[in-house]
Enzyme design. Structure first.
Site, short mmCIF file in Angstrom:
data_model
loop_
_atom_site.label_atom_id
_atom_site.label_comp_id
_atom_site.label_asym_id
_atom_site.label_seq_id
_atom_site.Cartn_x
_atom_site.Cartn_y
_atom_site.Cartn_z
N SER A 293 31.56 14.47 29.88
CA SER A 293 31.40 13.36 30.95
C SER A 293 32.76 13.54 31.84
O SER A 293 32.88 12.99 33.11
CB SER A 293 31.51 12.05 30.55
OG SER A 293 30.31 11.75 29.66
N ASP B 106 25.12 7.53 31.36
CA ASP B 106 25.92 8.52 30.71
C ASP B 106 24.93 9.11 29.51
O ASP B 106 24.37 8.57 28.60
CB ASP B 106 27.08 7.90 29.80
CG ASP B 106 28.11 8.97 29.59
OD1 ASP B 106 27.58 10.14 29.18
OD2 ASP B 106 29.50 8.93 29.63
ZN LIG Z 1 28.82 12.44 25.03
#
Ligand SMILES: [Zn+2]
Lengths: 506, 214
Positions: free
Chosen positions: A120, A68
């Site tokens: 995300s 991420d």
């Molecule tokens: Zn973030």
């Protein structure tokens, strides 16, 4: 009288000379980066490339790793960070993270339907369903408005995830993350919602009829359900009447009274729920068919801080290994998504040390997956959902500590800015590390490699932001050669579905 | 025990400054024996070219928890120490009924190393070490001991209440302005008359999640 002394002296000379010999030998063995070295190593890389043959086998298994916020600058810096910790390194720059040795690489365009720089939620939706959507939304089409409360509208616009397809095709499925299991990236695998923050019922407007994310994980009814779900976020699964098993002074956050961990155990045969490292270690993969691991009340600890956790937490590598052990019992195969969720959090905090150590741990987890699988029947993909404003700047000399101040080749002093102040190699375009006006602070005597050092930022923001440049896709195994060029992020789904012989979008 | 706390209920014993006593360093004692207190403070900011500014704020303390509330903007802070010694922090926004939670590793990641003694005693431990006693004074009907440092550029004066383990007054000079913080009222926690707003139903946001909300 001098016999002993002389002997000692002689011994010392012999010892010293043998040490010298050893060091001379080891020097001789170290690589000299002369023109021949570059031409020879380039030739070897070319020969390896010429030997590459597309692996046209269909995949039995697909493992998708998502770092991420792991932009390309993060990968480069983590490569050097790890490289500089290795003995006999040539500066660290020459190092490769495990997935950097994969034969196929492509770039991914990460913009969402409505934002140039995404979060995300739409990015993972693109990766796992093949459909781009609006920011903040999970596995629904762009027609859904953010925070749409009507469950019927949301359900009518669901887009199917690769994990849902896998279950319908009789495969096993798993989700592993260091973030909360209900956080955007893992949630896009199993949940469909108009708002990524609706993780538990307490997070939602009372008149919304969309199901909260934690509940959607437990009610996942494709095939025989998820086999593995491990990460943090325990409070989203426990009622507010129950004390947390690790942080005893805290309670669950659910207002509906549901204990979703109990529902998991009731729903599945041979099911287990664990919340600490000891419970995790005691899980026998052969006897466990459905494993729920919730190792923290919220996000799991950063790898750097994991040892300090009260109840103990498994590492990303350990969770990946256990997940593969459980999933690989299915002869038809499996789909596993593994997220290094806290690279993003460390970057938001402006803390490069933790972002890099999280990335190295992702690399370790990928290495473990490579050891436990066969490229003939497994496609492994490593990518990021989006990037961060993280930069590697200045003209530091080879081997300059990646977390250190810039020192240029041949110089004894640090490079200086217009005001005579030194500066670090790593920094951010924005974030909490802004150190102000009229001048920057003097970092000469500061340990910039300390895990808690905050890298400087050019624009003061409470939290550093994502960035919009492309991210990398690394692939190996079945159909990996289909990753090439610059692609839309949603293309990742196409290749994974192709490898598994799934009809896209169905 | 509450007999000692309500300052207005105590009869002044007639103590006065005692200049010829030996100067002693500030002794605080064990951090696990802090009395539970609730205090209203007033901080005054004095700058040469500006009018004095006054801020009222509340301070609640138990051995493992400190909460403050700034009455001006109705925000506050909560510091807690776990059994393992980890310090966690939360920013409280009463008007919005919202809290931002910082775990120990979040605080570290932004370069903050909280010092529990400093939080509970309202005294930076590095400064506390430099303080030497400079007589006694009567305050709130009890004996306060005055402490000073010998720093001409950044002088610090405090009046320390040894039984309650809290400063009744802190005066600091920094960067050309003077900060004076004084106790307005002091209670034992169980007798506190300060309005304490419960945070039980507040929405919690992880500091780690803030970046994805902007
Ligand atoms: Zn973030």
């Amino acid at each position: 009288m001098c016999a002993n002394e002389c002997k000692l002296t002689a011994m010392a000379v012999i010892l010293a000379s043998s040490l010298l010999t050893i060091s001379a030998v080891s020097n001789a063995e170290t690589i000299s980066e002369n023109p021949k070295f570059w031409l020879d190593s380039g030739k070897q890389s070319l020969a390896d490339s010429e030997k590459l043959k597309p692996n046209e086998n269909n995949a039995k298994n697909v493992i998708l790793f998502v770092g991420d916020g792991m932009g390309i600058s993060t990968i480069t810096a983590a490569r050097i960070f790890e490289g500089q910790s290795k003995p006999n390194n040539r500066g660290g720059e020459e190092n490769s993270l495990s997935f950097e040795k994969f034969p196929y690489v492509a770039l991914s365009k990460t913009y969402s339907v409505n934002q140039q720089t995404p979060d995300s939620a739409p990015t993972m939706t693109a990766i796992i369903t093949g459909v781009k959507t609006n920011d903040g939304e999970l596995s629904v089409g762009m027609a859904v408005a953010r925070q749409e409360k009507n469950g019927n509208v949301v359900n009518a616009n669901k887009v199917k995830s690769l994990l849902e397809q896998a279950e319908e095709n009789g495969l096993s499925t798993g989700i592993v993350t260091t973030a909360r299991l209900t956080h955007a990236t893992p949630a896009a695998c199993y949940a469909h919602t108009s708002e990524r923050d609706w993780e538990a019922d307490a997070d939602m407007p009372t008149d919304a009829t969309v199901s909260d994310i934690a509940k959607q994980l437990i009610n996942f009814n494709y095939g025989n359900g998820l086999e593995v779900a491990m990460g943090g976020g325990r409070s989203k699964f426990l009622p507010e009447t129950i004390n947390d098993p690790e942080e005893l002074d805290k309670k669950g956050s659910r207002k509906d009274g549901l204990n979703l961990t109990q529902q998991w155990l009731d729903k599945y045969p041979n099911a287990a729920y664990v919340f600490d490292k000891m419970g995790f270690a005691a899980i026998d993969a052969k006897k466990t068919d459905h494993l729920l691991g919730l190792f923290d009340i919220s996000h799991m600890e950063y790898e750097n801080d994991r040892e300090k956790d009260t109840a103990g937490e498994p590492s990303l590598t350990e969770m990946t290994a256990k997940a593969i052990d459980i999933l690989s019992k299915n002869k038809k195969g499996y789909v596993l998504m593994v997220e290094a969720g806290r690279i993003d959090h460390a970057h938001h905090a402006g803390n490069a040390y933790r972002a890099l150590s999280e990335t190295v741990e992702l690399s370790n987890a990928v290495r473990k997956a490579l050891e436990k699988t066969n490229p003939k029947d497994t496609l492994i993909v490593v990518t990021a959902d989006h990037s961060h404003t993280f930069t590697i700047a200045g003209y530091p000399q080879r081997g300059n500590p990646i977390l250190g101040l810039v020192k240029q080749p041949g110089e004894t002093d640090f490079a200086k800015d217009k005001h005579g102040m030194p500066y670090t190699t790593l920094g951010y375009a924005n974030g909490p590390g802004y150190r102000g006006t009229p001048n920057r602070v003097d970092l000469t005597l500061i340990d910039t490699a300390h895990p808690d050092f905050l890298q400087e930022a050019a624009v003061p923001l409470a939290s550093e932001t994502h960035a919009a440049e492309d991210v990398a896709i690394f692939a190996t195994g079945s159909k990996a050669h289909l990753f090439h060029g610059i692609q839309e992020e949603s293309y990742i789904y196409q290749v994974m579905a192709k490898a598994l012989k799934f009809k896209v979008g169905q | 025990m509450s007999k000692k706390w309500l300052w207005f209920s105590i009869i002044f014993a007639g103590l006065s400054a005692c200049a010829h006593q030996t100067s002693e360093p500030l002794y605080i004692g064990e951090s696990n024996s802090l009395p539970d207190i609730a205090v209203e403070f007033e901080t005054t900011v004095i700058e040469p070219t500006q009018q004095e500014r006054h801020y009222r704020w509340y301070f609640w303390r138990t051995v493992n928890r400190v909460e403050t509330q700034n009455l001006r903007d109705n925000s506050g802070e909560v510091w807690t120490k776990s059994v393992t010694g980890d310090v966690e922090y939360a920013r409280v926004f009463h008007n919005e009924k919202q809290m931002i939670d910082y775990r120990s590793s979040d605080l570290n990641a932004i370069g903050t190393e909280p010092n529990w003694a400093g939080i509970t005693l309202l005294l930076n431990p590095a400064i506390a070490k430099t303080l030497m006693s400079d007589g006694q004074t009567e305050i709130f009907g009890r004996t306060g001991i005055e402490y000073k440092n010998n720093n001409v550029e950044n002088p610090v004066d405090i009046i320390w209440l040894a039984d309650e383990k809290v400063p009744a007054m802190i005066q600091r000079v920094e960067h050309g302005h003077t900060l004076v913080t004084r106790i307005v009222t002091l209670y034992s926690l169980e007798k506190s008359a300060l309005l304490h707003q419960s945070t039980a139903n507040y929405r919690h946001i992880d500091f780690a999640d803030i970046g994805d909300k902007e």
